[in-house]
Design a protein around this motif. Structure first.
Motif, mmCIF file in Angstrom:
data_model
loop_
_atom_site.group_PDB
_atom_site.id
_atom_site.type_symbol
_atom_site.label_atom_id
_atom_site.label_comp_id
_atom_site.label_asym_id
_atom_site.label_seq_id
_atom_site.Cartn_x
_atom_site.Cartn_y
_atom_site.Cartn_z
ATOM 1 N N THR A 103 -28.801 -26.793 -119.544
ATOM 2 C CA THR A 103 -28.942 -25.339 -119.550
ATOM 3 C C THR A 103 -27.597 -24.662 -119.814
ATOM 4 O O THR A 103 -26.549 -25.151 -119.393
ATOM 5 C CB THR A 103 -29.499 -24.823 -118.204
ATOM 6 O OG1 THR A 103 -28.722 -25.359 -117.127
ATOM 7 C CG2 THR A 103 -30.943 -25.237 -118.021
ATOM 8 N N TYR A 133 -31.744 -25.467 -122.811
ATOM 9 C CA TYR A 133 -32.330 -24.127 -122.701
ATOM 10 C C TYR A 133 -31.233 -23.103 -122.416
ATOM 11 O O TYR A 133 -30.220 -23.418 -121.799
ATOM 12 C CB TYR A 133 -33.358 -24.077 -121.573
ATOM 13 C CG TYR A 133 -34.687 -24.731 -121.910
ATOM 14 C CD1 TYR A 133 -35.398 -24.362 -123.044
ATOM 15 C CD2 TYR A 133 -35.236 -25.706 -121.067
ATOM 16 C CE1 TYR A 133 -36.615 -24.958 -123.349
ATOM 17 C CE2 TYR A 133 -36.447 -26.299 -121.367
ATOM 18 C CZ TYR A 133 -37.138 -25.916 -122.510
ATOM 19 O OH TYR A 133 -38.337 -26.501 -122.813
ATOM 20 N N LEU A 164 -37.725 -23.313 -116.309
ATOM 21 C CA LEU A 164 -37.843 -22.684 -117.612
ATOM 22 C C LEU A 164 -38.967 -23.312 -118.426
ATOM 23 O O LEU A 164 -39.802 -22.611 -119.016
ATOM 24 C CB LEU A 164 -36.516 -22.803 -118.375
ATOM 25 C CG LEU A 164 -35.384 -21.892 -117.918
ATOM 26 C CD1 LEU A 164 -34.058 -22.350 -118.522
ATOM 27 C CD2 LEU A 164 -35.668 -20.457 -118.318
ATOM 28 N N LYS A 165 -39.005 -24.623 -118.438
ATOM 29 C CA LYS A 165 -40.011 -25.343 -119.230
ATOM 30 C C LYS A 165 -41.424 -25.106 -118.685
ATOM 31 O O LYS A 165 -42.351 -24.786 -119.431
ATOM 32 C CB LYS A 165 -39.685 -26.835 -119.228
ATOM 33 C CG LYS A 165 -40.584 -27.691 -120.117
ATOM 34 C CD LYS A 165 -40.080 -29.127 -120.136
ATOM 35 C CE LYS A 165 -40.880 -29.987 -121.112
ATOM 36 N NZ LYS A 165 -42.281 -30.148 -120.687
ATOM 37 N N ASP A 168 -42.748 -21.405 -118.925
ATOM 38 C CA ASP A 168 -43.075 -21.095 -120.313
ATOM 39 C C ASP A 168 -44.438 -21.673 -120.681
ATOM 40 O O ASP A 168 -45.201 -21.075 -121.444
ATOM 41 C CB ASP A 168 -41.994 -21.650 -121.236
ATOM 42 C CG ASP A 168 -42.238 -21.307 -122.699
ATOM 43 O OD1 ASP A 168 -42.220 -20.114 -123.036
ATOM 44 O OD2 ASP A 168 -42.473 -22.223 -123.506
ATOM 45 N N ALA A 176 -38.894 -19.620 -122.785
ATOM 46 C CA ALA A 176 -37.890 -20.677 -122.846
ATOM 47 C C ALA A 176 -37.464 -20.853 -124.310
ATOM 48 O O ALA A 176 -38.312 -21.005 -125.191
ATOM 49 C CB ALA A 176 -38.451 -21.979 -122.290
ATOM 50 N N LYS A 178 -34.607 -22.728 -127.101
ATOM 51 C CA LYS A 178 -33.603 -23.757 -127.330
ATOM 52 C C LYS A 178 -32.673 -23.336 -128.471
ATOM 53 O O LYS A 178 -32.864 -22.291 -129.094
ATOM 54 C CB LYS A 178 -34.280 -25.090 -127.634
ATOM 55 C CG LYS A 178 -35.098 -25.628 -126.463
ATOM 56 C CD LYS A 178 -35.743 -26.972 -126.782
ATOM 57 C CE LYS A 178 -36.547 -27.486 -125.599
ATOM 58 N NZ LYS A 178 -37.211 -28.780 -125.889
#
Length: 399
Positions: A103, A133, A164-165, A168, A176, A178
């Protein structure tokens, strides 16, 4: 005789080829590396304050419970990211290694000045992967976020990455994002970036004290709100409902919860199992407009009250109320982002693909054009299942 010379030649050739093998010329022993799990960037009066979390090998490898955090936090202040990373060797006995980075957090003030320098570094530096992320610290600094221990996960970076994952995928109250997606959103015409927010709620006085953390009722680090960007600069926030509207408009909802609520119906909660968003650009009176048709499939999961959900006309009413809720979230999101002049939905890209000649005339002023862009939202909400028991268990008793 020929066979003998062939064997000799083969041996000599093998020996010569061995000289071209480089072997593990750049290998590093694990006990010489400090694995970075999170990085944070804050603005200072003289430059950048960079904060990194690294694994604490003593706490992780110990067979016994130790009163130590699983990560160690280092900070450096400067203007060049790689220089600050290298200078951390003056604090850490190990060289920083970014292959396990999960992160990256930006402080608000830092993000207001632009994040392109950081993104450029991550896309160039070979040791970083592209699956980390990104988040923006809301109401606090990236340094404060990374110095705070979390409850369920011993490694705060794992907690933030998983939150976050998962949110989302099953909540739709954040986005989220990338590295590659973020870079594309910043450099593309007709699209702006949106990055999820992270904040501290009731943080412990001693952020490194595990006993103080255990006494807290809730985790001090939470995912909340969505940061809106104009190119690479942060401009403002949208709240959870507005973020859900954003995700519906962009077709980014996999699973979440929906609801229908009124005096007659009570409150009925549904699990959204599938969504689809069809987006079209059109010209009306010489001006572009956007039409979004959103289809939602859901199952009833909870009924508050005695409303009869077995009747078809009542289900239609529930579907209508739920569709109005989604439409309200979408329109609320549009109103907020139009105030910022930031098209985080990619409507500009859609117009660019559909009407490329027209796009050439407005692309340099798309921020203002977006403020006046008509967007029509139509929601088709379908309830597929009401549960095996149909009406609530206690309906007869209430009657």
């Amino acid at each position: 005789m020929k066979s003998k010379w062939k064997r000799i030649f083969a041996v000599l050739l093998s020996v010569v080829m061995c000289f071209n093998l480089c072997g593990c010329w750049n290998s590093r022993e694990l006990n010489t590396l400090a694995f970075v799990t999170s990085m944070g960037f804050d603005k200072t009066d003289t430059g950048i304050l960079m904060t990194v979390q690294v694994f604490n090998p003593r706490a992780i490898a110990s067979q016994k419970t130790v009163n130590e955090t699983s990560v160690i936090v280092y900070t450096q202040e400067g203007k060049d990211i790689l220089e600050m990373l290298r200078r951390m060797i003056t604090q850490s006995p190990r060289k920083m290694n970014g292959t396990h980075l999960q992160t990256v957090i930006f402080g608000e003030d830092f993000a207001k000045d632009g994040i392109s320098m950081v993104l450029d570094f991550f896309t160039r530096e070979h040791q970083f992967r592209t699956d980390m992320y990104f988040a923006v610290a809301h109401g606090t600094t990236a340094n404060n976020i990374l110095k705070t221990q979390t409850k369920l996960e011993t490694n705060p970076s794992n907690k933030l990455f998983s939150s976050l994952k998962s949110s989302d995928e099953i909540w739709a109250g954040n986005k989220a994002i990338k590295l590659i997606e973020l870079v594309n959103a910043i450099v593309s015409d007709g699209n702006n970036a949106a990055i999820t927010g992270v904040e501290l709620t009731n943080p412990p006085q001693d952020k490194d004290n595990i006993n103080a953390l255990q006494r807290m009722e809730e985790d001090p680090v939470v995912i909340k709100n969505l940061a809106v960007f104009n190119k690479d600069k942060f401009v403002g926030w949208i709240n959870e409902d507005e973020c859900k509207g954003y995700n519906y408009l962009t077709g980014n909802v996999s699973e979440t919860l929906g609801s229908a609520e009124s005096k007659e119906v009570g409150k009925i909660t549904m699990e959204v199992t599938h969504t689809d968003a069809k987006r079209r650009a059109a010209f009306v009176n010489g001006k572009p407009s956007i039409n979004v048709e959103i289809h939602v499939d859901a199952n009833i999961e909870n009924v508050t009250g005695t409303y009869d959900i077995t009747k078809e006309e009542n289900l239609n009413k529930i579907e209508k109320l739920a569709a109005e809720k989604v439409e309200s979230q979408c329109l609320g999101s549009l109103i907020r982002t139009k105030e910022y002049g930031c098209d985080i939905y990619g409507f500009g890209e859609l117009i660019h693909r559909t009407y490329p000649q027209y796009w050439k005339t407005v692309k340099n002023n798309w921020s203002e054009e977006f403020r006046n862009l008509p967007v029509s939202v139509k929601v088709d909400y379908k309830i597929l299942a009401t549960g095996p028991q149909g009406n609530p268990f206690f309906e007869k008793e209430n009657k």
